[in-house]
Design a protein around this motif. Structure first.
Motif, PDB file in Angstrom:
ATOM      1  N   ILE A  64     -18.152  52.600  12.087  1.00 23.76           N
ATOM      2  CA  ILE A  64     -17.779  53.278  13.601  1.00 23.76           C
ATOM      3  C   ILE A  64     -17.241  51.848  14.009  1.00 23.76           C
ATOM      4  O   ILE A  64     -15.989  52.098  14.772  1.00 23.76           O
ATOM      5  CB  ILE A  64     -18.986  53.896  14.536  1.00 23.76           C
ATOM      6  CG1 ILE A  64     -19.409  55.098  13.556  1.00 23.76           C
ATOM      7  CG2 ILE A  64     -18.395  54.178  15.677  1.00 23.76           C
ATOM      8  CD1 ILE A  64     -20.692  55.617  14.212  1.00 23.76           C
ATOM      9  N   THR A  65     -17.869  50.985  14.045  1.00 25.56           N
ATOM     10  CA  THR A  65     -17.293  49.636  15.053  1.00 25.56           C
ATOM     11  C   THR A  65     -15.864  49.286  14.228  1.00 25.56           C
ATOM     12  O   THR A  65     -15.036  48.695  14.995  1.00 25.56           O
ATOM     13  CB  THR A  65     -18.349  48.492  14.891  1.00 25.56           C
ATOM     14  OG1 THR A  65     -19.454  49.381  15.620  1.00 25.56           O
ATOM     15  CG2 THR A  65     -17.905  47.268  15.602  1.00 25.56           C
ATOM     16  N   ASP A  66     -16.098  49.362  12.922  1.00 23.75           N
ATOM     17  CA  ASP A  66     -14.838  48.748  12.322  1.00 23.75           C
ATOM     18  C   ASP A  66     -13.556  49.787  12.761  1.00 23.75           C
ATOM     19  O   ASP A  66     -12.213  49.007  12.539  1.00 23.75           O
ATOM     20  CB  ASP A  66     -14.870  49.091  10.864  1.00 23.75           C
ATOM     21  CG  ASP A  66     -15.913  47.862  10.312  1.00 23.75           C
ATOM     22  OD1 ASP A  66     -16.153  46.827  11.025  1.00 23.75           O
ATOM     23  OD2 ASP A  66     -16.247  48.228   9.105  1.00 23.75           O
ATOM     24  N   GLU A  67     -13.819  50.866  13.124  1.00 18.57           N
ATOM     25  CA  GLU A  67     -12.630  51.838  13.690  1.00 18.57           C
ATOM     26  C   GLU A  67     -12.414  51.545  15.128  1.00 18.57           C
ATOM     27  O   GLU A  67     -11.760  52.419  15.945  1.00 18.57           O
ATOM     28  CB  GLU A  67     -12.910  53.134  13.270  1.00 18.57           C
ATOM     29  CG  GLU A  67     -12.662  53.337  11.696  1.00 18.57           C
ATOM     30  CD  GLU A  67     -11.579  53.036  11.149  1.00 18.57           C
ATOM     31  OE1 GLU A  67     -10.417  52.925  11.790  1.00 18.57           O
ATOM     32  OE2 GLU A  67     -11.507  52.796   9.787  1.00 18.57           O
ATOM     33  N   GLY A  68     -12.845  50.601  15.846  1.00 21.21           N
ATOM     34  CA  GLY A  68     -12.535  50.410  17.105  1.00 21.21           C
ATOM     35  C   GLY A  68     -13.380  50.942  18.329  1.00 21.21           C
ATOM     36  O   GLY A  68     -12.951  51.180  19.334  1.00 21.21           O
ATOM     37  N   ILE A  69     -14.584  51.452  17.813  1.00 19.74           N
ATOM     38  CA  ILE A  69     -15.556  51.822  18.665  1.00 19.74           C
ATOM     39  C   ILE A  69     -16.318  50.827  19.228  1.00 19.74           C
ATOM     40  O   ILE A  69     -17.171  50.106  18.530  1.00 19.74           O
ATOM     41  CB  ILE A  69     -16.287  53.021  18.247  1.00 19.74           C
ATOM     42  CG1 ILE A  69     -15.601  54.070  17.789  1.00 19.74           C
ATOM     43  CG2 ILE A  69     -17.332  53.535  19.101  1.00 19.74           C
ATOM     44  CD1 ILE A  69     -14.761  54.873  18.754  1.00 19.74           C
ATOM     45  N   SER A  70     -16.325  50.429  20.536  1.00 20.13           N
ATOM     46  CA  SER A  70     -17.149  49.414  21.174  1.00 20.13           C
ATOM     47  C   SER A  70     -18.523  49.913  21.653  1.00 20.13           C
ATOM     48  O   SER A  70     -19.407  49.077  21.901  1.00 20.13           O
ATOM     49  CB  SER A  70     -16.519  48.710  22.325  1.00 20.13           C
ATOM     50  OG  SER A  70     -16.047  49.487  23.411  1.00 20.13           O
ATOM     51  N   LEU A  71     -18.762  51.226  21.813  1.00 15.27           N
ATOM     52  CA  LEU A  71     -19.708  51.694  22.739  1.00 15.27           C
ATOM     53  C   LEU A  71     -19.922  53.397  22.232  1.00 15.27           C
ATOM     54  O   LEU A  71     -18.870  54.057  22.230  1.00 15.27           O
ATOM     55  CB  LEU A  71     -19.597  51.742  24.199  1.00 15.27           C
ATOM     56  CG  LEU A  71     -20.730  52.401  25.149  1.00 15.27           C
ATOM     57  CD1 LEU A  71     -21.987  51.202  24.850  1.00 15.27           C
ATOM     58  CD2 LEU A  71     -20.195  52.249  26.448  1.00 15.27           C
ATOM     59  N   VAL A  72     -21.000  53.463  21.981  1.00 13.34           N
ATOM     60  CA  VAL A  72     -21.532  55.184  21.611  1.00 13.34           C
ATOM     61  C   VAL A  72     -22.415  55.650  22.621  1.00 13.34           C
ATOM     62  O   VAL A  72     -23.370  55.002  23.173  1.00 13.34           O
ATOM     63  CB  VAL A  72     -22.100  55.180  20.263  1.00 13.34           C
ATOM     64  CG1 VAL A  72     -22.717  56.430  19.923  1.00 13.34           C
ATOM     65  CG2 VAL A  72     -21.460  54.708  19.193  1.00 13.34           C
ATOM     66  N   GLU A  73     -21.963  56.761  23.212  1.00 16.19           N
ATOM     67  CA  GLU A  73     -22.495  57.462  24.365  1.00 16.19           C
ATOM     68  C   GLU A  73     -22.970  58.745  24.130  1.00 16.19           C
ATOM     69  O   GLU A  73     -22.504  59.653  23.118  1.00 16.19           O
ATOM     70  CB  GLU A  73     -21.679  57.304  25.584  1.00 16.19           C
ATOM     71  CG  GLU A  73     -21.285  56.004  26.123  1.00 16.19           C
ATOM     72  CD  GLU A  73     -22.118  55.769  27.179  1.00 16.19           C
ATOM     73  OE1 GLU A  73     -23.602  55.819  27.277  1.00 16.19           O
ATOM     74  OE2 GLU A  73     -21.858  55.033  28.052  1.00 16.19           O
ATOM     75  N   ASP A  74     -24.103  59.282  24.740  1.00 14.81           N
ATOM     76  CA  ASP A  74     -24.510  60.501  24.747  1.00 14.81           C
ATOM     77  C   ASP A  74     -23.706  61.351  25.931  1.00 14.81           C
ATOM     78  O   ASP A  74     -24.141  61.113  27.346  1.00 14.81           O
ATOM     79  CB  ASP A  74     -26.253  60.664  25.015  1.00 14.81           C
ATOM     80  CG  ASP A  74     -26.678  61.830  24.898  1.00 14.81           C
ATOM     81  OD1 ASP A  74     -26.055  62.970  24.888  1.00 14.81           O
ATOM     82  OD2 ASP A  74     -28.021  62.035  24.666  1.00 14.81           O
ATOM     83  N   LEU A  75     -23.430  62.560  25.361  1.00 14.56           N
ATOM     84  CA  LEU A  75     -22.491  63.230  26.305  1.00 14.56           C
ATOM     85  C   LEU A  75     -23.609  64.066  27.523  1.00 14.56           C
ATOM     86  O   LEU A  75     -23.282  64.280  28.621  1.00 14.56           O
ATOM     87  CB  LEU A  75     -21.973  64.558  25.707  1.00 14.56           C
ATOM     88  CG  LEU A  75     -21.218  65.594  26.488  1.00 14.56           C
ATOM     89  CD1 LEU A  75     -20.167  64.990  26.983  1.00 14.56           C
ATOM     90  CD2 LEU A  75     -20.914  67.006  25.657  1.00 14.56           C
ATOM     91  N   ASN A  76     -24.701  64.137  27.094  1.00 13.98           N
ATOM     92  CA  ASN A  76     -25.682  64.806  28.160  1.00 13.98           C
ATOM     93  C   ASN A  76     -26.541  63.928  29.035  1.00 13.98           C
ATOM     94  O   ASN A  76     -27.247  64.308  29.703  1.00 13.98           O
ATOM     95  CB  ASN A  76     -27.071  65.543  26.990  1.00 13.98           C
ATOM     96  CG  ASN A  76     -26.129  66.665  26.366  1.00 13.98           C
ATOM     97  OD1 ASN A  76     -25.615  67.525  26.752  1.00 13.98           O
ATOM     98  ND2 ASN A  76     -26.408  66.774  25.063  1.00 13.98           N
ATOM     99  N   LYS A  77     -26.061  62.460  28.969  1.00 10.46           N
ATOM    100  CA  LYS A  77     -26.750  61.542  29.498  1.00 10.46           C
ATOM    101  C   LYS A  77     -25.715  61.118  30.828  1.00 10.46           C
ATOM    102  O   LYS A  77     -24.496  60.839  30.514  1.00 10.46           O
ATOM    103  CB  LYS A  77     -27.312  60.291  28.920  1.00 10.46           C
ATOM    104  CG  LYS A  77     -28.444  60.920  28.166  1.00 10.46           C
ATOM    105  CD  LYS A  77     -29.136  59.651  27.399  1.00 10.46           C
ATOM    106  CE  LYS A  77     -30.412  60.121  26.570  1.00 10.46           C
ATOM    107  NZ  LYS A  77     -30.895  58.775  25.978  1.00 10.46           N
ATOM    108  N   ARG A  78     -26.211  60.584  31.803  1.00 14.51           N
ATOM    109  CA  ARG A  78     -25.553  60.018  33.052  1.00 14.51           C
ATOM    110  C   ARG A  78     -24.656  58.626  32.402  1.00 14.51           C
ATOM    111  O   ARG A  78     -25.468  58.042  31.823  1.00 14.51           O
ATOM    112  CB  ARG A  78     -26.338  59.674  34.215  1.00 14.51           C
ATOM    113  CG  ARG A  78     -25.557  59.323  35.212  1.00 14.51           C
ATOM    114  CD  ARG A  78     -26.232  59.127  36.528  1.00 14.51           C
ATOM    115  NE  ARG A  78     -25.628  58.804  37.822  1.00 14.51           N
ATOM    116  CZ  ARG A  78     -25.124  59.574  38.578  1.00 14.51           C
ATOM    117  NH1 ARG A  78     -25.195  60.778  38.364  1.00 14.51           N
ATOM    118  NH2 ARG A  78     -24.348  59.103  39.640  1.00 14.51           N
TER     119      ARG A  78
END
Length: 670
Positions: A64-78
């Motif tokens: 995922i990081t190799d494809e330019g993603i710096s942060l993974v977030e949960d839609l259901n959290k603030r």
């Protein structure tokens, strides 16, 4: 902005089921967002409860990081606003997930600069219209697509639709015709349809006919009898929509699919399977594929977590081997490793007493990183194999396993069952239940109310535990003899067929000849018969008859039937056993089992011999590790990728728990 898929087939030749799924997530979704016009280098990936499972089962964080993603977030959290970054949303097209996405991207100030939105399954018109009608959201959309990927890969050739309560919801006593029953069927069909959207495959759909219709015309057909029929029909509706709406979706059939349910082979769910993979999931306390064990590091004891998955070549090499073969293979590998690896020789003391030369030290330093990784993996599996063998001895599993398989092949009677329960007073309740269940499936109509009480007393089981045996009725097992009405008696006189459990064929033992390796799951017969074109069209009808097929062919991909095997499986009673024979008794060992780390992963990717049309088999109500093993084995034998899917994957302990609850009125909705 488009609402379609691009083709998932590249020019690199055959790709396994899991690789194709991975390529779609990384290339069609993340890479496509990364190369979007004017897009910044880094993005945020936002997922909901379902899609985070989809992603984590198929891709690693490094991918995922190799494809330019710096942060993974949960839609259901603030979440903290990041207005300088674009966001990739991979979410279900549910009302709740769409609402939260629109909250993020609407109004004067949005959480992110632009949104690339990918839905895991087809979005409804009402939700799509809601997005289009909000101009503030629409102006910030960089992409809006249906990825159609809402299943979890659990293996190179295995997936689940993550409906863990399907057995209770679809086969339970009081759920037929309820909203939960219907919703479960719809969810399974939707997620299963995304498998074929992702693979760009249009299947010939077959299903197991209702048991009552196939065996006894006087029986009443229940909702649980029709589960495969209902799933097949709901799936077909979705496939027809794909044909019309999905770019590059085939317009003619390209593969074969058969839909069955857990009642096809309840024995496979409880019998002791003796391969390394199955025993790990049966006897060890695993959390999914995660194993936690205690190790010593610098004199300190600490817990270590490892994943028993395909990134570990030793696991791939061992997973389908009989446990004794796996133990021997590990010993050989450790000896070979120590003899060939310079650092290992020094570390293991093979050069003890000799002065190290500068060249020795240089080679040792060069080998250390790889040496540590290889030695760690070998040490891990030696630890596991040692633990498994200790549990086999401690719980007298060889005696239990032999009796289980003798029941399956008709070589044991009730006397042996009484004897083993009397002799092994400390046998766990779980193992007692598993023996009783296998006896009940192979000896139908033997467990009336009086005998149930006798067995409970002999095995010291509670009535709740005994539910696991009696609730086999919900899976079509005739646990006790039922009184017949006058009409039914008359029908029986005139030859109405009595429901029988399918019998396992006598088979040639190919790569294994251990006494405890006689058992095989019945899905093997089904797949082999499909491949030959001889699978019964009465028991497994087509949802729609294949166009252009002859009256004598059950499948457009069928091949001429092969000659029957000449060396059948022999029972324990008919096999000569010499002095000193033990649970590990076997014939000549095969050194080439087709499952080495050099063959499985590499051959699956590049072997030109795997060139036939895919065969998919989907089991409603849970699949087993032994059935996954069959998918691996038949892929090699048939030169066609066999993909096994299910609502979930259970170990025997989990299956027992669910079976006990089939007559419970309270089932929590998912």
């Amino acid at each position: 902005m488009s609402l379609s898929d691009s083709s998932s087939h590249g020019a690199g030749g055959f790709r396994t089921f899991r690789q194709t799924s991975r390529d779609r997530l990384l290339q069609e979704m993340l890479h496509a967002a990364r190369t979007g016009k004017g897009s910044p280098e880094w993005k945020v990936l936002i997922m909901d409860e379902v899609t985070v499972k989809v992603m984590s089962c198929t891709c690693k964080m490094a991918d995922i990081t190799d494809e330019g993603i710096s942060l993974v977030e949960d839609l259901n959290k603030r979440r903290q606003p990041l207005p300088a970054l674009d966001a990739v949303y991979f979410i279900q097209p549910s009302q709740e997930s769409v609402r939260k996405f629109m909250q993020d991207m609407s109004g004067k100030s949005a959480l992110y600069k632009k949104a690339y939105v990918f839905f895991s399954s087809p979005i409804g018109r009402d939700l799509l219209q809601a997005i289009k009608s909000d101009q503030s959201v629409l102006s910030r959309l960089a992409a809006l697509r249906e990825m159609n990927l809402e299943y979890l890969t659990v293996d190179t050739q295995g997936f689940i639709t993550d409906n863990d309560e399907a057995l209770e919801l679809l086969f339970g006593e009081s759920n037929e015709g309820t909203r939960k029953f219907d919703k479960c069927i719809e969810t399974i069909a939707t997620r299963l349809s995304t498998v074929f959207a992702s693979m760009k495959e249009f299947p010939y759909v077959r299903y197991r006919a209702a048991r009552s219709a196939a065996t006894d015309s006087t029986s009443t057909t229940t909702g649980r009898d029709l589960v495969p029929t209902k799933v097949a029909a709901a799936l077909w509706d979705r496939l027809m929509k794909y044909k019309t709406n999905l770019l590059n979706f085939p317009q003619v059939e390209t593969c074969e699919l058969i839909i069955v349910d857990r009642s096809i082979d309840p024995i496979a769910a409880v019998i002791h399977e003796w391969t390394y993979d199955a025993m790990c999931h049966d006897l060890l306390d695993l959390d999914g594929n995660k194993y936690i064990y205690e190790t010593t590091n610098g004199g300190r004891r600490e817990n270590k977590e490892v994943l028993l998955e395909e990134h570990d070549p030793v696991w791939v090499e061992l997973r389908d081997l009989f446990i004794a073969d796996a133990s021997v293979r590990l010993t050989d590998k450790m000896q070979t490793f120590a003899s060939k690896n310079k650092a290992a020789q020094i570390k293991l003391g093979t050069r003890e007493g000799q002065e190290l030369s500068t060249r020795d030290m240089q080679k040792m330093v060069q080998a250390l990183p790889q040496y540590r990784d290889q030695l760690d993996k070998l040490s891990l599996h030696i630890h596991i194999a040692t633990l498994l063998n200790a549990k086999i001895k401690q719980d007298v599993l060889s005696d239990i396993g032999n009796l289980e398989q003798d029941f399956v092949y008709g070589d044991a009677t009730i006397k042996e069952l009484i004897n083993i329960l009397n002799v092994n007073q400390e046998m766990s309740s779980e193992n007692k239940l598993r023996l009783l269940m296998i006896y009940t499936v192979t000896h139908p109509e033997k467990l009336d109310e009086t005998k149930q009480m006798q067995w409970m007393k002999l095995a010291r089981l509670s009535s709740t535990e005994m539910n696991a045996v009696t609730n086999l009725e919900f899976l079509g097992v005739q646990v006790s003899k039922k009184p017949h009405s006058g009409v039914e008696k008359l029908a029986l006189k005139f030859g109405a067929r009595k429901s029988k459990r399918p019998l396992r064929r006598t088979r040639e033992q190919d790569e294994e000849s251990w006494q405890l390796s006689r058992f095989y799951p019945l899905v093997q017969d089904i797949v082999e018969d499909m491949d030959k074109g001889v699978l019964s069209k009465e028991e497994y009808p087509h949802l729609k008859d294949p166009s252009g097929s002859s009256m004598h062919a059950s499948s457009p991909f069928s091949r001429p039937p092969t000659a029957p095997n000449s060396r059948p499986v022999q029972s324990r009673r008919t096999t000569a056993k010499g002095p000193g024979s033990t649970w590990a008794s076997r014939g000549r060992a095969s050194s080439d089992d087709g499952y080495s780390s050099n063959s499985v992963l590499k051959a699956a990717v590049s072997d030109p011999k795997i060139n036939g049309k895919r065969i998919f088999i989907f089991i409603v109500g849970g699949m087993t590790r032994s059935e996954l093993r069959v998918a691996h084995k038949l892929t090699t034998q048939l030169k066609r990728e066999v993909v096994l899917g299910s609502t979930n994957i259970d170990n025997p302990k989990q299956f027992l728990r669910k079976l006990k609850e089939l007559n419970s009125p309270e089932i929590v909705d998912f």
